[in-house]
Design a protein around this motif. Sequence first.
Motif, short mmCIF file in Angstrom:
data_model
loop_
_atom_site.label_atom_id
_atom_site.label_comp_id
_atom_site.label_asym_id
_atom_site.label_seq_id
_atom_site.Cartn_x
_atom_site.Cartn_y
_atom_site.Cartn_z
N THR A 627 1.07 -1.12 -0.02
CA THR A 627 -0.03 -0.05 0.08
C THR A 627 0.73 1.23 -0.22
O THR A 627 2.00 0.96 0.31
CB THR A 627 -0.99 -0.12 1.22
OG1 THR A 627 -1.85 0.95 1.22
CG2 THR A 627 -0.15 -0.07 2.48
N GLY A 628 0.39 2.35 -0.60
CA GLY A 628 1.12 3.49 -0.57
C GLY A 628 2.24 3.42 -1.67
O GLY A 628 2.11 2.67 -2.57
N THR A 629 2.84 4.59 -1.99
CA THR A 629 3.68 4.74 -3.01
C THR A 629 5.02 4.21 -2.65
O THR A 629 5.75 4.42 -1.72
CB THR A 629 3.96 5.93 -3.34
OG1 THR A 629 2.85 6.68 -3.54
CG2 THR A 629 4.70 6.47 -4.97
N VAL A 662 4.08 -0.77 3.80
CA VAL A 662 3.48 0.43 3.83
C VAL A 662 4.64 1.46 2.95
O VAL A 662 5.81 1.76 3.42
CB VAL A 662 3.30 0.74 5.35
CG1 VAL A 662 2.58 2.31 5.31
CG2 VAL A 662 2.64 0.07 5.83
N ASP A 665 2.57 8.02 1.74
CA ASP A 665 1.37 8.59 1.51
C ASP A 665 0.21 7.11 1.59
O ASP A 665 -0.82 7.10 1.03
CB ASP A 665 0.93 9.31 0.11
CG ASP A 665 1.92 10.47 0.13
OD1 ASP A 665 2.17 10.88 1.24
OD2 ASP A 665 2.47 10.62 -0.77
N ALA A 666 0.67 6.30 2.49
CA ALA A 666 -0.50 5.01 2.58
C ALA A 666 -1.62 5.61 3.19
O ALA A 666 -1.57 6.30 4.32
CB ALA A 666 0.48 3.92 3.46
N GLY A 667 -2.85 5.09 3.16
CA GLY A 667 -4.01 5.53 3.79
C GLY A 667 -4.61 4.38 4.75
O GLY A 667 -4.01 3.96 5.58
N SER A 668 -5.96 4.03 4.03
CA SER A 668 -6.87 3.46 4.92
C SER A 668 -6.35 1.79 5.42
O SER A 668 -6.20 1.30 6.30
CB SER A 668 -8.17 3.20 4.34
OG SER A 668 -8.08 2.55 2.89
N LYS A 669 -5.69 1.40 4.09
CA LYS A 669 -4.86 -0.01 4.37
C LYS A 669 -3.86 -0.17 5.45
O LYS A 669 -3.96 -0.80 6.34
CB LYS A 669 -4.25 -0.62 3.21
CG LYS A 669 -5.33 -0.88 1.95
CD LYS A 669 -4.74 -1.52 0.79
CE LYS A 669 -5.46 -1.24 -0.39
NZ LYS A 669 -4.84 -1.64 -1.56
N ARG A 671 -3.99 1.84 7.89
CA ARG A 671 -4.92 2.06 9.31
C ARG A 671 -5.60 0.76 9.87
O ARG A 671 -5.43 0.32 10.85
CB ARG A 671 -5.82 2.85 9.33
CG ARG A 671 -5.34 4.35 9.66
CD ARG A 671 -6.70 5.40 9.64
NE ARG A 671 -7.49 5.50 8.45
CZ ARG A 671 -6.95 6.30 7.31
NH1 ARG A 671 -6.07 7.12 7.31
NH2 ARG A 671 -8.10 6.26 6.49
N LYS A 672 -6.06 -0.19 8.65
CA LYS A 672 -6.73 -1.23 8.79
C LYS A 672 -5.98 -2.32 9.42
O LYS A 672 -6.26 -3.07 10.48
CB LYS A 672 -7.28 -1.78 7.69
CG LYS A 672 -8.35 -3.04 7.94
CD LYS A 672 -9.40 -3.03 6.66
CE LYS A 672 -10.33 -4.18 7.14
NZ LYS A 672 -11.13 -4.91 6.15
#
Length: 691
Positions: A627-629, A662, A665-669, A671-672
């Motif tokens: 996830t993220g860049t 990760v 700029d990783a987001g919801s994944k 956090r989950k």
Amino acid sequence: MLDTKSAPDVDTLTEAEAAEELARLAADIAHHDAAYHTLDAPEISDADYDALRRRNSAIEARFPELIRADSPSARVGGAVESGFSKLRHRVPMLSLDNAFGAEEFAEFCARAKRFLGRTEPLVFVAEPKIDGLSINLSYEHGRFVRGATRGDGTEGEDVTANLRTMKSVPDQLIGEAPAFIEVRGEVFMTKADFLTLNQTQAEAGSKIFANPRNAAAGSLRQLDTRITASRPLSLFAYAQGESSEPVAATHWDYLQRLTAWGFDVNPLSRRLENETDAEAFQNEIGLERSGLGYDIDGVVYKIDDLSLQRRLGFVGRAPRWAIAWKFPAEQATTVLREIRIQVGRTGALTPVAELEPVNVGGVLVARATLHNEDEIARKDIRVGDTVVLQRAGDVIPQIVSVVLERRPEDSTAFVFPAVCPACGSHAVRPPGEVVKRCTGGLICSAQLVERLIHFVSRTAFDIDGLGGKTIQEFYNEGWLHSPADIFKLPEREEVIATREGWGKLSARNLSRSIAARRTISLERFIYALGIRRIGESNAKLLARHYGSFANWRAQMLAARQIGSDERSELGSISGIGPTIAEELTDFFDEPRNIATLDEVAAELTIQDAARAESADSPVAGKTVVFTGTLETLTRPEAKARAESLGAKVTDSVSKKTDIVVVGADAGSKARKAAELGVRTMTEAEWRELVG
Ligand code: 5U1
């Protein structure tokens, strides 16, 4: 063939590239050894051959762990071939060092004088250096008993029976002779005899020789003595090997003994009282050279006094008391009529110059190699040009330059074809290579026989009873146009049974062997296609990565699109890389290759490969989410690498997820993952984990 001039610097090669190049060099060098020594039909110049060997040694020096069991460095170029029994020379037949001008000759003299600690001039015997084949003749009590080629210098081929057919090899020495003596000399063919022989050969549809040297070697190394007897071979004797007693005090006297015994000694040989006379002699012979009846490539200068020769001895493989002062290559000018593109058995497109026939140093030349596209562009060689042609003692005449003043006004630059002249497939030139190649390997008539031989070979389909000779025969009958036709051969079983060398049983067995191979593993199938750079290990990597034929085929078609995920995935398979990826996409870019591929696949059951899974990989069997860049990997690369290590890559995070990598700029994944208590790691930690 690898172009050593434009090949990448050895220091920049990766281990995989080095291994691949060593494999290619071993095959190329073995091919050229066979062409030169066994078939007497060399395809490249001595200089190009040496460059291949030098490159091989340089790569081996950098990667000693990659030295192959069949490494060319372990073999001497002139090694003895089968067919003749071996004979060991009692005294090794050494070679000569070369000088390429007066300065180098003067250095040779100075070295010899320093070694001897003398200042007075050296007396030399000068003899034209014949471009032929060195041999060693043994005489017992004056009778010729054995004769051998030079071979590797220590051991040659026993060509006694063939030498006995030559008038210039005395069977019995005239007058008194020692109990045992070895006489050495050069077997050669005159230019006139060479031209007549080639004409006769051409009329009979037989092999044409590249030059008088090869014609002489090919004629002497015949297993059928009658063939040698029918060939016009000559001999000049010029040296001694072992002798049971001294026969002369000087080399000049030795030459007189040779003449008295009945040998031909080159009548142009001369005793020079002073080393300073050598340059004039060199010029004199140089002027006579093109008018001589035989090819010479220099003059051999030998210190006359045999006691000095003994004191000087040898350094490495060459005597300190003799040197070959070589001539520059012979040249002539002529008109270039046409540039023809030849397609080699491996698909290489080689330009050949068709010339207005011209006499170069006594041999009629009508064709010259142009090497490759870059060579034509570099010299700006055009159809209609007057060109300077050069024939070194070497094999293939070369175009040295263009006489621009004689260029026709309407001339245009040569455009190298973009398609194969034999089959019309597109031709490609991989980055960093100079050779353009036809991509229609499976359909191109120029390559088909070679491809089919590979297809049925032991490491590919392994079809018993179907070797290279049979493939060629069946191809000549018009039975084989593509690999799929191999599987149609059982339909011809009855006809095959009636062919010479066949019978009902062998034809039946062939049908059975073919039937037994209708089921094949994906890796063998991919390897059997003979796609360039896809050897056994790369075929295995591909099979294990893609699993099934259908998946591999679909992925390769999609990978043709530069920038596609499939292309990145292909290039990121560990061990494949972008160069090999391009060979594959070039193959799949040719629609007729795909049709041929499908045609043969329809005849077969291609077994799926076990997916790559590294048992000791720390991520084998784990479910991974990226996830993220990611900064150092593209997403498809990261996915391919994880999968090649046995991980399963998914898009969403769940309780079943083992690792979330990760990126920025990783987001919801991310956090989950934290909520579910799933292990997370940075890109750097992931890279460290998977190595
Ligand atoms: N004429 C001549 N050619 N040739 C070749 N003499 C001569 N001598 C040779 C060779 C290799 O060797 C001896 C100097 C040993």
